[in-house]
Scaffold this motif. Structure first.
Motif, PDB file in Angstrom:
ATOM      1  N   ASN A   1      10.657  -5.576  -7.977  1.00 31.67           N
ATOM      2  CA  ASN A   1      10.250  -5.403  -6.572  1.00 31.67           C
ATOM      3  C   ASN A   1      10.010  -3.938  -6.242  1.00 31.67           C
ATOM      4  N   THR A   2       9.242  -3.284  -7.098  1.00 28.06           N
ATOM      5  CA  THR A   2       8.972  -1.859  -6.953  1.00 28.06           C
ATOM      6  C   THR A   2       7.465  -1.621  -7.020  1.00 28.06           C
ATOM      7  N   VAL A   3       6.999  -0.724  -6.183  1.00 22.98           N
ATOM      8  CA  VAL A   3       5.615  -0.289  -6.179  1.00 22.98           C
ATOM      9  C   VAL A   3       5.565   1.166  -6.633  1.00 22.98           C
ATOM     10  N   TYR A   4       4.566   1.503  -7.427  1.00 18.43           N
ATOM     11  CA  TYR A   4       4.439   2.854  -7.970  1.00 18.43           C
ATOM     12  C   TYR A   4       3.123   3.489  -7.550  1.00 18.43           C
ATOM     13  N   LEU A   5       3.103   4.809  -7.555  1.00 17.60           N
ATOM     14  CA  LEU A   5       1.861   5.550  -7.366  1.00 17.60           C
ATOM     15  C   LEU A   5       1.861   6.698  -8.370  1.00 17.60           C
ATOM     16  N   GLN A   6       1.027   6.557  -9.389  1.00 15.68           N
ATOM     17  CA  GLN A   6       0.854   7.634 -10.370  1.00 15.68           C
ATOM     18  C   GLN A   6      -0.224   8.561  -9.849  1.00 15.68           C
ATOM     19  N   MET A   7       0.121   9.826  -9.675  1.00 17.11           N
ATOM     20  CA  MET A   7      -0.806  10.801  -9.118  1.00 17.11           C
ATOM     21  C   MET A   7      -1.072  11.883 -10.150  1.00 17.11           C
ATOM     22  N   SER A   8      -2.326  12.166 -10.389  1.00 10.78           N
ATOM     23  CA  SER A   8      -2.690  13.220 -11.331  1.00 10.78           C
ATOM     24  C   SER A   8      -3.771  14.096 -10.702  1.00 10.78           C
TER      25      SER A   8
ATOM     26  N   ALA B   1       0.823  -1.202   0.000  1.00 16.96           N
ATOM     27  CA  ALA B   1       0.000   0.000   0.000  1.00 16.96           C
ATOM     28  C   ALA B   1       0.860   1.257   0.000  1.00 16.96           C
ATOM     29  N   TRP B   2       0.245   2.339  -0.400  1.00 13.96           N
ATOM     30  CA  TRP B   2       0.793   3.673  -0.200  1.00 13.96           C
ATOM     31  C   TRP B   2      -0.020   4.345   0.909  1.00 13.96           C
ATOM     32  N   TYR B   3       0.710   5.010   1.783  1.00 14.10           N
ATOM     33  CA  TYR B   3       0.113   5.784   2.848  1.00 14.10           C
ATOM     34  C   TYR B   3       0.632   7.218   2.729  1.00 14.10           C
TER      35      TYR B   3
ATOM     36  N   VAL C   1      -3.806   5.417   1.376  1.00 17.01           N
ATOM     37  CA  VAL C   1      -4.124   6.037   0.093  1.00 17.01           C
ATOM     38  C   VAL C   1      -4.590   4.994  -0.925  1.00 17.01           C
ATOM     39  N   ALA C   2      -3.817   3.924  -1.085  1.00 22.56           N
ATOM     40  CA  ALA C   2      -4.137   2.920  -2.106  1.00 22.56           C
ATOM     41  C   ALA C   2      -3.496   1.591  -1.727  1.00 22.56           C
ATOM     42  N   VAL C   3      -4.125   0.515  -2.182  1.00 23.46           N
ATOM     43  CA  VAL C   3      -3.665  -0.845  -1.901  1.00 23.46           C
ATOM     44  C   VAL C   3      -3.564  -1.627  -3.200  1.00 23.46           C
ATOM     45  N   ILE C   4      -2.536  -2.446  -3.311  1.00 27.45           N
ATOM     46  CA  ILE C   4      -2.474  -3.442  -4.378  1.00 27.45           C
ATOM     47  C   ILE C   4      -2.251  -4.794  -3.703  1.00 27.45           C
ATOM     48  N   THR C   5      -3.179  -5.708  -3.940  1.00 24.84           N
ATOM     49  CA  THR C   5      -3.126  -6.988  -3.234  1.00 24.84           C
ATOM     50  C   THR C   5      -2.125  -7.928  -3.899  1.00 24.84           C
TER      51      THR C   5
ATOM     52  N   ASP D   1     -11.398   7.004  -1.006  1.00 27.70           N
ATOM     53  CA  ASP D   1     -12.345   7.803  -1.790  1.00 27.70           C
ATOM     54  C   ASP D   1     -11.735   9.114  -2.275  1.00 27.70           C
ATOM     55  N   PHE D   2     -10.866   9.692  -1.452  1.00 26.77           N
ATOM     56  CA  PHE D   2     -10.348  11.019  -1.807  1.00 26.77           C
ATOM     57  C   PHE D   2      -9.311  10.991  -2.933  1.00 26.77           C
ATOM     58  N   VAL D   3      -8.915   9.807  -3.412  1.00 18.98           N
ATOM     59  CA  VAL D   3      -7.977   9.748  -4.544  1.00 18.98           C
ATOM     60  C   VAL D   3      -8.534   8.951  -5.721  1.00 18.98           C
ATOM     61  N   LYS D   4      -9.717   8.391  -5.577  1.00 17.21           N
ATOM     62  CA  LYS D   4     -10.297   7.600  -6.662  1.00 17.21           C
ATOM     63  C   LYS D   4     -10.418   8.421  -7.935  1.00 17.21           C
ATOM     64  N   GLY D   5      -9.986   7.826  -9.038  1.00 18.58           N
ATOM     65  CA  GLY D   5     -10.052   8.507 -10.321  1.00 18.58           C
ATOM     66  C   GLY D   5      -8.878   9.425 -10.589  1.00 18.58           C
ATOM     67  N   ARG D   6      -8.023   9.630  -9.597  1.00 19.54           N
ATOM     68  CA  ARG D   6      -6.873  10.521  -9.768  1.00 19.54           C
ATOM     69  C   ARG D   6      -5.544   9.776  -9.598  1.00 19.54           C
ATOM     70  N   PHE D   7      -5.492   8.790  -8.715  1.00 20.09           N
ATOM     71  CA  PHE D   7      -4.255   8.060  -8.421  1.00 20.09           C
ATOM     72  C   PHE D   7      -4.368   6.629  -8.922  1.00 20.09           C
ATOM     73  N   THR D   8      -3.223   6.068  -9.321  1.00 21.35           N
ATOM     74  CA  THR D   8      -3.162   4.675  -9.748  1.00 21.35           C
ATOM     75  C   THR D   8      -1.961   3.995  -9.098  1.00 21.35           C
ATOM     76  N   ILE D   9      -2.231   2.897  -8.399  1.00 25.96           N
ATOM     77  CA  ILE D   9      -1.158   2.110  -7.795  1.00 25.96           C
ATOM     78  C   ILE D   9      -0.824   0.946  -8.716  1.00 25.96           C
ATOM     79  N   SER D  10       0.450   0.638  -8.828  1.00 24.11           N
ATOM     80  CA  SER D  10       0.877  -0.491  -9.654  1.00 24.11           C
ATOM     81  C   SER D  10       2.163  -1.065  -9.070  1.00 24.11           C
ATOM     82  N   ARG D  11       2.612  -2.165  -9.620  1.00 28.95           N
ATOM     83  CA  ARG D  11       3.844  -2.776  -9.126  1.00 28.95           C
ATOM     84  C   ARG D  11       4.573  -3.449 -10.268  1.00 28.95           C
TER      85      ARG D  11
END
Length: 116
Positions: A76-83, A35-37, A48-52, A61-71
């Protein structure tokens, strides 16, 4: 031991974008949810976001549609794209295991500052 190194933060104007990265060691993505916190000044750390472990994603809810979590499992890297960043997104961003109560140690985080 788990080690996490967050990067990619910076100063951005309202409406801008940033991509955060988190290099992870000591965690196997296929058997851990990640996750990102974030923590804003004077506030508690929040999710902020979780990737299982299976790749399913969930967002606050406050980042839905704006942030994307990926890995990237190979890296062995996790990403958070924020727009569409807002001033309320300002804070220090951390990645770690999910849920938070199993976290034993934190990285240094990466500062995101959104100016209007």
């Amino acid at each position: 031991q788990v080690q996490l190194v967050e990067s990619g933060g910076g100063l951005v104007q309202t409406g801008g974008s940033l991509r955060l990265s988190c290099a992870v060691s000591g965690v196997i993505f296929s058997i851990n949810d990640m996750a990102w916190y974030r923590q804003a000044p004077g506030k508690q750390r929040e999710l902020v976001a979780v990737i299982t472990r299976t790749g399913t994603t969930n967002y606050a809810d406050f980042v839905k549609g704006r942030f994307t979590i990926s890995r990237d499992i190979a890296e062995n890297t996790v990403y958070l794209q924020m727009s569409k960043l807002e001033s309320e997104d300002t804070g220090v961003y951390y990645c770690n295991k999910f849920p938070q109560y199993i976290v034993a140690n934190w990285g240094q985080g990466t500062q995101v500052t959104v100016s209007s």
